[in-house]
Design an enzyme around this catalytic site. Sequence first.
Site, PDB file in Angstrom:
ATOM      1  N   HIS A   1     -22.454   9.606   7.329  1.00  0.00           N
ATOM      2  CA  HIS A   1     -23.119  10.455   8.316  1.00  0.00           C
ATOM      3  C   HIS A   1     -22.914   9.892   9.713  1.00  0.00           C
ATOM      4  CE1 HIS A   1     -26.150   7.358   8.360  1.00  0.00           C
ATOM      5  NE2 HIS A   1     -26.534   7.610   7.125  1.00  0.00           N
TER       6      HIS A   1
HETATM    7  P1  TYD Z   1     -29.800   7.883   3.462  1.00  0.00           P
HETATM    8  O1  TYD Z   1     -29.708   8.288   4.904  1.00  0.00           O
HETATM    9  O2  TYD Z   1     -29.114   8.723   2.472  1.00  0.00           O
HETATM   10  O3  TYD Z   1     -29.313   6.375   3.316  1.00  0.00           O
HETATM   11  P2  TYD Z   1     -27.856   5.774   3.665  1.00  0.00           P
HETATM   12  O4  TYD Z   1     -27.625   6.045   5.114  1.00  0.00           O
HETATM   13  O5  TYD Z   1     -27.975   4.314   3.384  1.00  0.00           O
HETATM   14  O6  TYD Z   1     -26.848   6.403   2.809  1.00  0.00           O
HETATM   15  O7  TYD Z   1     -31.344   7.756   3.118  1.00  0.00           O
HETATM   16  C1  TYD Z   1     -31.811   7.716   1.778  1.00  0.00           C
HETATM   17  C2  TYD Z   1     -33.196   8.344   1.734  1.00  0.00           C
HETATM   18  O8  TYD Z   1     -34.120   7.591   2.496  1.00  0.00           O
HETATM   19  C3  TYD Z   1     -33.207   9.750   2.282  1.00  0.00           C
HETATM   20  O9  TYD Z   1     -34.052  10.536   1.431  1.00  0.00           O
HETATM   21  C4  TYD Z   1     -33.861   9.622   3.632  1.00  0.00           C
HETATM   22  C5  TYD Z   1     -34.741   8.412   3.467  1.00  0.00           C
HETATM   23  N1  TYD Z   1     -34.911   7.645   4.701  1.00  0.00           N
HETATM   24  C6  TYD Z   1     -36.114   7.643   5.364  1.00  0.00           C
HETATM   25  O10 TYD Z   1     -37.084   8.324   4.963  1.00  0.00           O
HETATM   26  N2  TYD Z   1     -36.252   6.889   6.494  1.00  0.00           N
HETATM   27  C7  TYD Z   1     -35.229   6.137   6.981  1.00  0.00           C
HETATM   28  O11 TYD Z   1     -35.383   5.445   8.007  1.00  0.00           O
HETATM   29  C8  TYD Z   1     -33.960   6.162   6.289  1.00  0.00           C
HETATM   30  C9  TYD Z   1     -32.795   5.366   6.802  1.00  0.00           C
HETATM   31  C10 TYD Z   1     -33.851   6.924   5.154  1.00  0.00           C
END
Ligand code: TYD
Length: 155
Positions: free
Chosen positions: A54
């Site tokens: 992302h």
């Molecule tokens: P995600 O963005 O998919 O993690 P990565 O960037 O490591 O692939 O996030 C995983 C889950 O955690 C998603 O449901 C969103 C949640 N999340 C939060 O609630 N707060 C946060 O600060 C982050 C980074 C993720």
Amino acid sequence: MSIKDQYRIIEFGEYGDERGNLVVAECGGIDVPFDVKRVFYIYGSDSTIVRGRHANRRTHFVLINVAGSSKVKIDNGTETDIVELNRPRMGLYLPPMLWKDMYDFSPDSVLLVLASEHYDGNEYIRDYDEYLRMRQTPEQAVFSGKIRYCKDPDR
Ligand code: TYD
């Protein structure tokens, strides 16, 4: 602007002695070029996992592998670069609007992330084609790296 000018490697101060090591990340423009509003950490991922995938519209990040190692593939829509995070003293500063994948986590990897904004799922761009389209509009162009901080050699 080359992708290498769009991110920055930070070397944190270390105050080790016979009792062990202590690494300091001073925020708000000293080591970390922003005020930290959010901290999260990722562990239990392994070499088969790819995370991230992302870009963020507003948030600046600093990534630190406080244990173990991982790799970050940074993509600005036209160029990519790979940074290996493998030392607790090393930080990777990523401004908004860079696409990032985190992968190749060692079994002991603990990836600490400092963020400039509170979590807002709406500022995440998770569709790569949408990211490429957004990158073509000047107002969404990748952050130009104008943030200066005390240890910036160009400051
Ligand atoms: P995600 O963005 O998919 O993690 P990565 O960037 O490591 O692939 O996030 C995983 C889950 O955690 C998603 O449901 C969103 C949640 N999340 C939060 O609630 N707060 C946060 O600060 C982050 C980074 C993720």
